[in-house]
Scaffold this active site. Structure first.
Site, PDB file in Angstrom:
ATOM      1  N   HIS A 189      -1.461 -10.136  -5.132  1.00  0.00           N
ATOM      2  CA  HIS A 189      -0.322  -9.519  -4.288  1.00  0.00           C
ATOM      3  C   HIS A 189      -0.953  -8.568  -2.926  1.00  0.00           C
ATOM      4  CE1 HIS A 189       2.516  -6.135  -3.503  1.00  0.00           C
ATOM      5  NE2 HIS A 189       2.042  -5.198  -3.126  1.00  0.00           N
TER       6      HIS A 189
ATOM      7  N   HIS B 145      -4.220  -1.536  -0.149  1.00  0.00           N
ATOM      8  CA  HIS B 145      -2.681  -0.922  -0.253  1.00  0.00           C
ATOM      9  C   HIS B 145      -2.136  -0.152  -1.482  1.00  0.00           C
ATOM     10  CE1 HIS B 145      -0.070  -4.251  -0.914  1.00  0.00           C
ATOM     11  NE2 HIS B 145       0.812  -3.349  -1.584  1.00  0.00           N
TER      12      HIS B 145
ATOM     13  N   GLU C  98      -3.384   4.416  -5.260  1.00  0.00           N
ATOM     14  CA  GLU C  98      -1.667   4.393  -6.014  1.00  0.00           C
ATOM     15  C   GLU C  98      -2.450   4.171  -7.853  1.00  0.00           C
ATOM     16  OE1 GLU C  98       2.288   2.594  -6.236  1.00  0.00           O
ATOM     17  OE2 GLU C  98       1.817   2.483  -4.348  1.00  0.00           O
ATOM     18  N   ASP C  99      -2.676   2.377  -7.472  1.00  0.00           N
ATOM     19  CA  ASP C  99      -2.902   1.727  -9.044  1.00  0.00           C
ATOM     20  C   ASP C  99      -4.294   1.879 -10.143  1.00  0.00           C
ATOM     21  OD1 ASP C  99      -0.362   1.634  -9.087  1.00  0.00           O
ATOM     22  OD2 ASP C  99       0.040  -0.304  -7.653  1.00  0.00           O
TER      23      ASP C  99
END
Length: 580
Positions: free
Chosen positions: A74, A98, A102-103
Site C-alpha cells: 500500500h 505515512h 498510525e499502524d
C-alpha cells in the site's frame, strides 16, 4: 492514513537489528518508484527514498492487507502515484512512511529523529486520530487536523489524495458496508479537495471508482454504452478534427488537435439513464494543445470560430481570469459538421500539465528550480479562508461547513480587486460577505453587484463583481440567517445570534439579581468587586458570572436561593475582614 487497517503484529521499530540480507522482499517494487522519480527530475535523490522504504518495510513487516498482500504494497503504491505526478523527494519519503506512526510501533518522535522535521510534519498531517479516544468525533477531527497541516504544507493533501485513490482501487477487498462508507466520504470530501487543488487526473479516476461502488448498475450500463459507441464516435468526429488542424495550420499556430474521451461519471451527470440519446459529442471533447504562449491560444480560438460556428454565450476565458484551482484554458462550444454541437478546449502544453495535475505540477516545477522552497506555501485563498474561523468550530459544524465549502458545482464571483471567490449556485451577497471572512460578514449592510446597490439577500451570479458594504455598528440578524445559503455563513450567523441571546439572557438575569439583593440592602456591583458573587457562582458550578445570571433568567437557578447564598457569603466575608 490508509482506510484498511493491517492485520498481524504491529511491526518492528527501526531500532530492531534486522540484517539487510534477511529481507526477502526488499526492493521488489521500490524500483518502479525510483524509475518514476528519475523520469521527473534530472538529478533525483534516490538514497533518501530508498532509506524511507527500508524503514517502512521494516516497520510494517508481518502485516498484511485484506487482499493477502504484504502491507508494504500500500505505501509503495501510494508513493508510485505521487512519483508519477512528479512529486519531490520529501513527499515520496513521507508517502512511504505515512502509515507507520498510525499502524506500527514506530513513533512520531522516532520518525522525526530519523528523517527530520519536514518528513515528520507530512506524516503527522495524514495520521488519523485514535477512534477509541475521539469516538464519533474522530473523522471530523482527523479532517480538521489534516486541513490545519495543509495550511503549513499543501503536500499533506496530495499524500492523502494518493492514499485514498489506492484505497479506492482496492476497495473490492472490503465488506460492502465499508465500501459504501469510503466511497461516499470520498465523494463528499476527498474528490472536491482534488478538484480544488486542480488535480483532475486523480479526480476523474476517483469519480469513476466511487461511481462503480455507489451506483454499480448505472456505472456498468454507461460504461458498456460508451465502449460500444467509442469507435463510431471517433470516426464521425474526425472530419471536424481534420478541419481544425487545417485551420490552425493556416493561422501558423503549431500544436496538436485530439479527441479525448470523457470519464464515466461526467457523462452520467449529463445524460443520466437516457443512454439512447448519447451522441458522439457527449463522449468526447475536442482538445487543442498549443505549442506556444498564452496569445497563441487566442489565435487558435479565432481559427476554431472561423471553421466552425460558435454557440453564442458559451465562451469561457480561464486564461485572463484563471479558476481558483490554478486551472487555465479557453472553453468554447461550436456547431460542427451535420449540426453536431461540440465543446472545444484550448490550452498551451504547460496549461495542460497544470490542468491535469494542478498543485502537483506547480510543486514539480518548484522542486526542479534552483534553490526552490518546495514546502513554501502556494497561497490558495479558499483554504486560507477555510482555516480563518474553523479552529473553534464543533466537529459536526466543521464537517458540515467543509462539505458545503467544497461543493464541486460552484460558481466564481470576484472582488473589485479581481480576487476569485468560489460560491455554490444560488449564493447571496451575505454568503459572499462571509466567504471573505467573519469580520466582513458580521458587519455587512449591503452590496454592490456589478456596480448596482443590492440588499444582502440578492443572488450572486457566476462572474459577478461584488463589493460588500459594511458598518462598524452592524451585526448579524435573523434576516441574514434567512438570506444565507452556505453552511459557513449560516453557521457563523447562528453562532453570533446564540452569543447575542446569551448576552441578553445574562443582562436580564443580572437585573433580576441586582433588584433582589437591593431589597436586602446590598449593591450587586459591590458583591462582584469583592469576589462574593464569583465565589457563589463557582460553588454552583458556573465559571463565569454571565453564565450564572443567564441561568437565573432561564429559571435554572432559583433567584431566592441565590440571594440567600449571596447574603450569607457576604456576611461571612465581612466577618472575616473584621476579625483580621
Amino acid at each position: 492514513m490508509g482506510e484498511e487497517r493491517p492485520s498481524g503484529r504491529r511491526g518492528r521499530t527501526l531500532r530492531d537489528p534486522v540484517p539487510r540480507a534477511a529481507r526477502a522482499d526488499d526492493q521488489v517494487d521500490i524500483d518502479s518508484v525510483l524509475r518514476a522519480h528519475r523520469a521527473g527530475y534530472p538529478k533525483p535523490k534516490m538514497g533518501p527514498v530508498r532509506r524511507a522504504y527500508d524503514a517502512a518495510e521494516l516497520a510494517h513487516r508481518g502485516q498484511v492487507r485484506k487482499s493477502g498482500e504484504p502491507y508494504i504494497i500500500h505505501p509503495l503504491a501510494v508513493t508510485l502515484i505521487l512519483a508519477e505526478l512528479g512529486m519531490d523527494t520529501a513527499t515520496l519519503q513521507a508517502a512511504l512512511l505515512h502509515d507507520t506512526v498510525e499502524d506500527t510501533s514506530y513513533t512520531l518522535p522516532e520518525l522525526r529523529a530519523d528523517f527530520g522535521d519536514e518528513i515528520a510534519v507530512l506524516v503527522d498531517g495524514v495520521t488519523k486520530l485514535d477512534g477509541s479516544k475521539w469516538g464519533e468525533r474522530a473523522e471530523a477531527e482527523t479532517f480538521r487536523k489534516m486541513v490545519l497541516a495543509a495550511a503549513a504544507d499543501l503536500r499533506v493533501l496530495l499524500i492523502k489524495l494518493a492514499d485514498r485513490l489506492h484505497n479506492l482501487r482496492t476497495l473490492g477487498f472490503q465488506p460492502p458496508h465499508k465500501q459504501q462508507r469510503i466511497a461516499r466520504q470520498s465523494q463528499e470530501l476527498l474528490i472536491p479537495f482534488a478538484e480544488r487543488l486542480g488535480m483532475y487526473e486523480l479526480k476523474r479516476e476517483m469519480d469513476d471508482l466511487c461511481f462503480s461502488v455507489l451506483q454499480p448498475d448505472a456505472h456498468d450500463a454507461i460504461k458498456s454504452a460508451l465502449d460500444a459507441r467509442e469507435a463510431g464516435g471517433r470516426a464521425l468526429l474526425q472530419p471536424a478534427v481534420r478541419r481544425l488542424r487545417d485551420a490552425l495550420k493556416d493561422q501558423r499556430v503549431a500544436g496538436e488537435v485530439m479527441l479525448y474521451r470523457r470519464h464515466l461519471w461526467a457523462v452520467h451527470l449529463d445524460v443520466g439513464d437516457r443512454l439512447d440519446t448519447l451522441q458522439p459529442a457527449d463522449l468526447f471533447r475536442l482538445l487543442v494543445l498549443v505549442d506556444g504562449e498564452d496569445r497563441d491560444c487566442y489565435i487558435a480560438l479565432g481559427a476554431v470560430h472561423a471553421c466552425m460556428n460558435p454557440v453564442p454565450g458559451r465562451l469561457k476565458d480561464f486564461i485572463s481570469l484563471p479558476r481558483f484551482n490554478l486551472y487555465r484554458a479557453l472553453h468554447t462550444r461550436v456547431i460542427a459538421d451535420g449540426r453536431k454541437v461540440m465543446d472545444v478546449i484550448i490550452r498551451t502544453r504547460r496549461m495542460h500539465r497544470t490542468a491535469e495535475r494542478g498543485l502537483a505540477a506547480h510543486i514539480h516545477e518548484m522542486a526542479r528550480g534552483p534553490g526552490a522552497d518546495v514546502a513554501g506555501r502556494i497561497d490558495l485563498e479558499w483554504l486560507r479562508r477555510l482555516l480563518a474561523w474553523q479552529n473553534d468550530a464543533t466537529s459536526a459544524d466543521f464537517l458540515e461547513s467543509l462539505r458545503g465549502d467544497l461543493r464541486p458545482d460552484g460558481i466564481a464571483a470576484f472582488t473589485t480587486e479581481g480576487e476569485v471567490i468560489p460560491l455554490p449556485p444560488g449564493a447571496t451577497s451575505i454568503d459572499f460577505a462571509y466567504a471573505l471572512g467573519p469580520e466582513i460578514g458580521d458587519h455587512a449592510i449591503g452590496a454592490l453587484i456589478n456596480g448596482r446597490l443590492v440588499p444582502l439577500h440578492a443572488r450572486v451570479d457566476d462572474g459577478a463583481v461584488v463589493h460588500i458594504l459594511t458598518a462598524e455598528t452592524a451585526s448579524p440578524s435573523a434576516d441574514g440567517l434567512v438570506a444565507a445559503t452556505t453552511p459557513t455563513a449560516r453557521l457563523l450567523i447562528r453562532r453570533h445570534l446564540a452569543a447575542q441571546r446569551a448576552d441578553d439572557a445574562a443582562d436580564k438575569g443580572r437585573r433580576l439579581v441586582a433588584e433582589a439583593v437591593a431589597a436586602e440592602g446590598l449593591e450587586l456591583l459591590d458583591l462582584e468587586c469583592q469576589g462574593v458573587s464569583g465565589s457563589v457562582a463557582e460553588r454552583l458550578g458556573h465559571r463565569e458570572l454571565d453564565d450564572l445570571y443567564a441561568a437565573v433568567a432561564a429559571g435554572v437557578v432559583d433567584l431566592d436561593t441565590l440571594v440567600k447564598s449571596l447574603v450569607t457569603e457576604n456576611s461571612r466575608s465581612s466577618g472575616s475582614e473584621e476579625d483580621t
